[in-house]
Design a protein around this motif. Structure first.
Motif, PDB file in Angstrom:
ATOM      1  N   SER A   6       0.932  -1.224  -0.069  1.00 37.89           N
ATOM      2  CA  SER A   6       0.055  -0.019   0.207  1.00 37.89           C
ATOM      3  C   SER A   6       0.876   1.342   0.184  1.00 37.89           C
ATOM      4  O   SER A   6       2.121   1.128   0.445  1.00 37.89           O
ATOM      5  N   LEU A   7       0.130   2.550  -0.487  1.00 38.75           N
ATOM      6  CA  LEU A   7       1.003   3.653  -0.534  1.00 38.75           C
ATOM      7  C   LEU A   7       1.456   3.921   0.989  1.00 38.75           C
ATOM      8  O   LEU A   7       2.527   4.584   1.092  1.00 38.75           O
ATOM      9  N   ARG A   8       0.718   3.751   1.802  1.00 37.81           N
ATOM     10  CA  ARG A   8       1.252   3.912   3.466  1.00 37.81           C
ATOM     11  C   ARG A   8       2.205   3.249   3.884  1.00 37.81           C
ATOM     12  O   ARG A   8       3.186   3.800   4.289  1.00 37.81           O
ATOM     13  N   ARG A   9       2.351   1.968   3.519  1.00 41.07           N
ATOM     14  CA  ARG A   9       3.442   1.192   3.929  1.00 41.07           C
ATOM     15  C   ARG A   9       4.557   1.551   3.178  1.00 41.07           C
ATOM     16  O   ARG A   9       6.114   1.608   3.545  1.00 41.07           O
ATOM     17  N   LYS A  10       4.584   2.047   1.703  1.00 36.59           N
ATOM     18  CA  LYS A  10       5.654   2.502   0.741  1.00 36.59           C
ATOM     19  C   LYS A  10       6.116   3.721   1.493  1.00 36.59           C
ATOM     20  O   LYS A  10       7.513   3.721   1.588  1.00 36.59           O
ATOM     21  N   LEU A  11       5.415   4.562   1.973  1.00 29.71           N
ATOM     22  CA  LEU A  11       5.946   5.952   2.584  1.00 29.71           C
ATOM     23  C   LEU A  11       6.663   5.410   3.491  1.00 29.71           C
ATOM     24  O   LEU A  11       7.968   6.074   3.916  1.00 29.71           O
ATOM     25  N   VAL A 189       1.537   9.824   8.375  1.00 33.28           N
ATOM     26  CA  VAL A 189       1.014   9.151   7.317  1.00 33.28           C
ATOM     27  C   VAL A 189      -0.409   8.834   7.029  1.00 33.28           C
ATOM     28  O   VAL A 189      -1.197   9.000   6.375  1.00 33.28           O
ATOM     29  N   GLN A 190      -0.617   8.153   8.227  1.00 32.66           N
ATOM     30  CA  GLN A 190      -1.959   7.723   8.416  1.00 32.66           C
ATOM     31  C   GLN A 190      -3.019   9.043   8.422  1.00 32.66           C
ATOM     32  O   GLN A 190      -3.831   9.166   7.866  1.00 32.66           O
ATOM     33  N   ILE A 191      -2.567   9.878   9.204  1.00 32.04           N
ATOM     34  CA  ILE A 191      -3.430  11.343   9.249  1.00 32.04           C
ATOM     35  C   ILE A 191      -3.479  12.054   8.013  1.00 32.04           C
ATOM     36  O   ILE A 191      -4.496  12.598   7.713  1.00 32.04           O
ATOM     37  N   ASN A 192      -2.250  12.129   7.104  1.00 35.94           N
ATOM     38  CA  ASN A 192      -2.180  13.010   6.120  1.00 35.94           C
ATOM     39  C   ASN A 192      -2.890  12.230   4.921  1.00 35.94           C
ATOM     40  O   ASN A 192      -3.320  12.667   3.807  1.00 35.94           O
ATOM     41  N   LEU A 193      -2.864  10.856   5.077  1.00 35.77           N
ATOM     42  CA  LEU A 193      -3.776  10.116   3.901  1.00 35.77           C
ATOM     43  C   LEU A 193      -5.167  10.001   4.230  1.00 35.77           C
ATOM     44  O   LEU A 193      -6.016   9.271   3.148  1.00 35.77           O
ATOM     45  N   ARG A 194      -5.625  10.404   5.216  1.00 39.75           N
ATOM     46  CA  ARG A 194      -7.440  10.193   5.381  1.00 39.75           C
ATOM     47  C   ARG A 194      -8.153  10.794   4.419  1.00 39.75           C
ATOM     48  O   ARG A 194      -9.126  10.192   3.879  1.00 39.75           O
ATOM     49  N   PRO A 223     -16.370  15.138  -0.847  1.00 36.66           N
ATOM     50  CA  PRO A 223     -16.619  16.598  -0.084  1.00 36.66           C
ATOM     51  C   PRO A 223     -15.824  17.632  -0.440  1.00 36.66           C
ATOM     52  O   PRO A 223     -14.638  17.325  -0.979  1.00 36.66           O
ATOM     53  N   ALA A 224     -16.298  19.035  -0.015  1.00 40.65           N
ATOM     54  CA  ALA A 224     -15.563  20.073  -0.854  1.00 40.65           C
ATOM     55  C   ALA A 224     -14.359  19.969   0.082  1.00 40.65           C
ATOM     56  O   ALA A 224     -13.158  20.520  -0.724  1.00 40.65           O
ATOM     57  N   ARG A 225     -13.966  19.591   1.138  1.00 39.44           N
ATOM     58  CA  ARG A 225     -12.766  19.495   1.929  1.00 39.44           C
ATOM     59  C   ARG A 225     -11.704  18.904   1.283  1.00 39.44           C
ATOM     60  O   ARG A 225     -10.535  18.886   1.461  1.00 39.44           O
ATOM     61  N   ASP A 226     -12.199  17.707   0.364  1.00 41.35           N
ATOM     62  CA  ASP A 226     -11.285  16.977  -0.179  1.00 41.35           C
ATOM     63  C   ASP A 226     -11.007  17.284  -1.716  1.00 41.35           C
ATOM     64  O   ASP A 226     -10.804  16.565  -2.332  1.00 41.35           O
ATOM     65  N   VAL A 233      -4.294  15.113  -3.416  1.00 43.83           N
ATOM     66  CA  VAL A 233      -5.547  14.696  -3.149  1.00 43.83           C
ATOM     67  C   VAL A 233      -6.711  15.275  -3.507  1.00 43.83           C
ATOM     68  O   VAL A 233      -7.626  14.937  -4.107  1.00 43.83           O
ATOM     69  N   GLY A 234      -6.731  16.737  -3.307  1.00 41.25           N
ATOM     70  CA  GLY A 234      -7.781  17.589  -3.826  1.00 41.25           C
ATOM     71  C   GLY A 234      -7.801  17.260  -5.293  1.00 41.25           C
ATOM     72  O   GLY A 234      -8.985  17.396  -5.807  1.00 41.25           O
ATOM     73  N   GLN A 235      -6.705  17.543  -6.157  1.00 36.79           N
ATOM     74  CA  GLN A 235      -6.825  17.252  -7.612  1.00 36.79           C
ATOM     75  C   GLN A 235      -7.548  15.865  -7.775  1.00 36.79           C
ATOM     76  O   GLN A 235      -8.512  15.870  -8.798  1.00 36.79           O
ATOM     77  N   VAL A 236      -7.232  14.802  -7.164  1.00 36.62           N
ATOM     78  CA  VAL A 236      -7.935  13.418  -7.549  1.00 36.62           C
ATOM     79  C   VAL A 236      -9.547  13.485  -7.006  1.00 36.62           C
ATOM     80  O   VAL A 236     -10.246  13.191  -8.044  1.00 36.62           O
ATOM     81  N   GLY A 237      -9.783  14.221  -5.760  1.00 31.31           N
ATOM     82  CA  GLY A 237     -11.107  14.232  -5.517  1.00 31.31           C
ATOM     83  C   GLY A 237     -12.146  15.448  -6.668  1.00 31.31           C
ATOM     84  O   GLY A 237     -12.941  14.813  -6.832  1.00 31.31           O
ATOM     85  N   ALA A 238     -11.555  16.281  -6.951  1.00 36.17           N
ATOM     86  CA  ALA A 238     -12.066  17.108  -7.738  1.00 36.17           C
ATOM     87  C   ALA A 238     -12.340  16.364  -9.375  1.00 36.17           C
ATOM     88  O   ALA A 238     -13.338  16.658  -9.880  1.00 36.17           O
ATOM     89  N   ALA A 239     -11.298  15.564  -9.694  1.00 33.77           N
ATOM     90  CA  ALA A 239     -11.283  15.113 -11.176  1.00 33.77           C
ATOM     91  C   ALA A 239     -12.247  14.070 -10.865  1.00 33.77           C
ATOM     92  O   ALA A 239     -13.267  13.565 -11.649  1.00 33.77           O
ATOM     93  N   LEU A 240     -12.510  13.202  -9.760  1.00 36.67           N
ATOM     94  CA  LEU A 240     -13.637  12.325  -9.528  1.00 36.67           C
ATOM     95  C   LEU A 240     -14.873  13.004  -9.385  1.00 36.67           C
ATOM     96  O   LEU A 240     -15.781  12.255 -10.085  1.00 36.67           O
ATOM     97  N   ASN A 241     -14.893  13.856  -9.013  1.00 37.28           N
ATOM     98  CA  ASN A 241     -16.350  14.627  -9.146  1.00 37.28           C
ATOM     99  C   ASN A 241     -16.979  15.014 -10.460  1.00 37.28           C
ATOM    100  O   ASN A 241     -18.094  14.865 -10.867  1.00 37.28           O
TER     101      ASN A 241
END
Length: 497
Positions: A6-11, A189-194, A223-226, A233-241
């Motif tokens: 996972s990305l978390r473990r890689k980081l 990493v856990q906090i920042n990847l939420r 949601p708007a915060r993401d 992550v915001g770019q991914v969230g906006a693109a997904l929307n």
């Protein structure tokens, strides 16, 4: 190495690995610098021991300290070694062992004295291993004016001990730092990847949404915060929307188009039923005319009647499919599956006497809740498919059984089978098997009534409307259609009167 993680473990693994590399590099460089500095300092002190030792020919040698006075030798200092000799006569020898014991001897046969006298020493410090008792020393040799030779030096063990302590402290501090870094990095990493976890969870929910048919609503959005485009992550969230908006619009347009098409098919089928019935009626009335009718006209009227019947059948099938697509509710009655199969196989035997028709039925009656006429059409279509697409003499076996709370109907034939390229789309509408499983008819007129390709699609639609499923498996000599219908119950069959 990191593939599949996972990305978390890689980081976390990457940061910890980088910290370990930096710690090792820093420790090695620090150790080398310290070792060089200590070596230079030791050599400077060793070079000074010759001057402080004095001349055994004119001045007294350093006093003989006791073991308890280690390191307090006046004129040299430290855990020193002192050897003075002239020719073969040992004037004085003093040294300390690695355990701190004092060695004081004048025996020329002593192995340590022999090693010292034969070592290639000069005024520049050199390292000499004096055995396990004394260890290694940095030594210099000087020639005195009265023919005496003096060898002095200091042990390497204090420097080695210092370097060992540095290595130990570096290892302990580095290990503790690695543990703290690993835990802290994992938490950060856990906090920042939420936000990414929330986006992934939404994408997973959308991926499980059935999109293949019907009206599809995609209410979930990131949601708007993401969706802050200043962050990755915001770019991914906006693109997904944006993707969900486009997909939702496309699905809505598809649903509107399908609704219009179904409505058109249903309306057209309904409207065509009346003129087709009129055409068939007039054709039949003309064929019954008592006046002589030319053979050509009679044949034409026969073909009009035949084609209008086929077209009426096609219209009925299209109307049925349109109603099923629209979700029209079916009848909900108790259906005796065993009796249904007996009746349909009897009809198939009458329609295809050149085939061998067999049944395998349970002792008890199998009943389900559903639309009896539509379920009859399912079995009729399967048997008709086996009859018209297999050669004369083919054995067709229909079986009824129960599995858990499902009624299972199988229709098996030993015909030529369904080609592999046709098998995945055999339940698709307007898929015809005339090119593969030969449609064997008796007259040219019957050959013109080729399959419309709706029979098996009606089977799939009716079974799906009953919340069941239908599957096909086909190899040359063994084609099996399996229909599973839920909520089956068994009841003892009635004794004959």
């Amino acid at each position: 190495m990191l593939e599949g993680m996972s990305l978390r473990r890689k980081l976390v693994a990457s940061i910890v690995a980088l910290f370990i590399l930096v710690t090792i590099t820093t420790g090695v460089v620090s150790l080398l610098v310290t070792r060089h500095a200590l070596s230079v300092q030791l050599d400077r002190r060793v070079a000074q021991t010759v001057t402080r030792a004095g001349d055994p020919g004119t001045a007294p040698a350093p006093p003989r300290p006791t073991a308890g006075e280690r390191g307090l030798g006046r004129g040299i200092g430290g855990d020193f070694l002192y050897l003075a000799y002239r020719d073969d006569k040992i004037l004085r020898f003093t040294a300390f062992t690695t355990s701190g014991d004092l060695v004081d001897a004048t025996n020329s046969n002593n192995q340590v004295i022999h090693t010292l006298r034969t070592a290639p020493l000069s005024e520049r410090p050199s390292t000499v291993d004096l055995g396990p008792e004394l260890g290694s020393y940095r030594l210099v040799r000087a020639e005195r004016p009265h023919g005496a030779t003096v060898i002095t030096g200091l042990p390497l063990q204090p420097m080695v001990d210092t370097l060992d302590n540095i290595i130990l402290v570096t290892a302990l501090v580095g290990g503790a730092g690695i543990l703290v870094l690993a835990g802290g990095t994992a938490a950060l990493v856990q906090i920042n990847l939420r936000p990414l976890d929330r986006v992934a969870a939404l994408a997973d929910r959308v991926s499980r949404t059935p999109l293949h048919q019907g009206e599809v609503d995609l209410p979930d959005r990131v949601p708007a915060r993401d969706t802050d485009r200043r962050t990755e992550v915001g770019q991914v969230g906006a693109a997904l929307n944006e993707l969900l908006d486009h997909v939702g619009a496309s699905l809505h347009a598809r649903y509107e188009s399908e609704t219009k098409l179904r409505r058109f098919v249903a309306d057209a089928s309904h409207e065509l039923r009346t003129p087709l019935a009129s055409i068939r009626g007039y054709a039949e009335l003309s064929r019954r005319e008592s006046e002589p009718v030319p053979e050509g006209i009679r044949h034409a009227l026969s073909r009009i009647d035949s084609e209008s019947a086929r077209m009426a059948h096609l219209v009925e099938d299209l109307l049925l499919l349109a109603r099923l697509d629209a979700g029209r509710p079916l009848a909900s009655d108790t259906v005796d599956v065993t009796r249904l199969v007996i009746d349909t196989v009897s009809d198939a035997r009458a329609a295809g006497p050149d085939h061998r028709w067999q049944m395998c039925l349970p002792e008890d009656v199998v009943e389900i809740t559903g639309d009896g006429s539509r379920l009859t059409q399912v079995v009729v279509n399967l048997l008709a498919n086996a009859r018209v697409h297999t050669p004369t003499g083919t054995t067709v076996t229909t079986t009824v059984r129960t599995e858990a709370d499902h009624a299972v109907i199988t229709v098996v034939d030993d015909g030529p089978g369904i080609p592999a390229d046709l098998l995945p789309r055999v339940f698709t509408r307007f898929t015809r098997g005339d090119e593969s499983r030969a449609r064997l008819t008796e007259t040219p007129e019957e050959r013109t009534g080729a399959s419309t390709g709706l029979g098996l699609s009606i089977v799939a639609a009716v079974v799906a409307a009953h919340h069941g499923d239908v599957h096909v498996h086909s190899t040359p000599g063994n084609t099996v259609f399996t229909v599973r219908l839920p909520h089956a119950v068994t009841a003892p069959s009635e004794a004959p009167d």
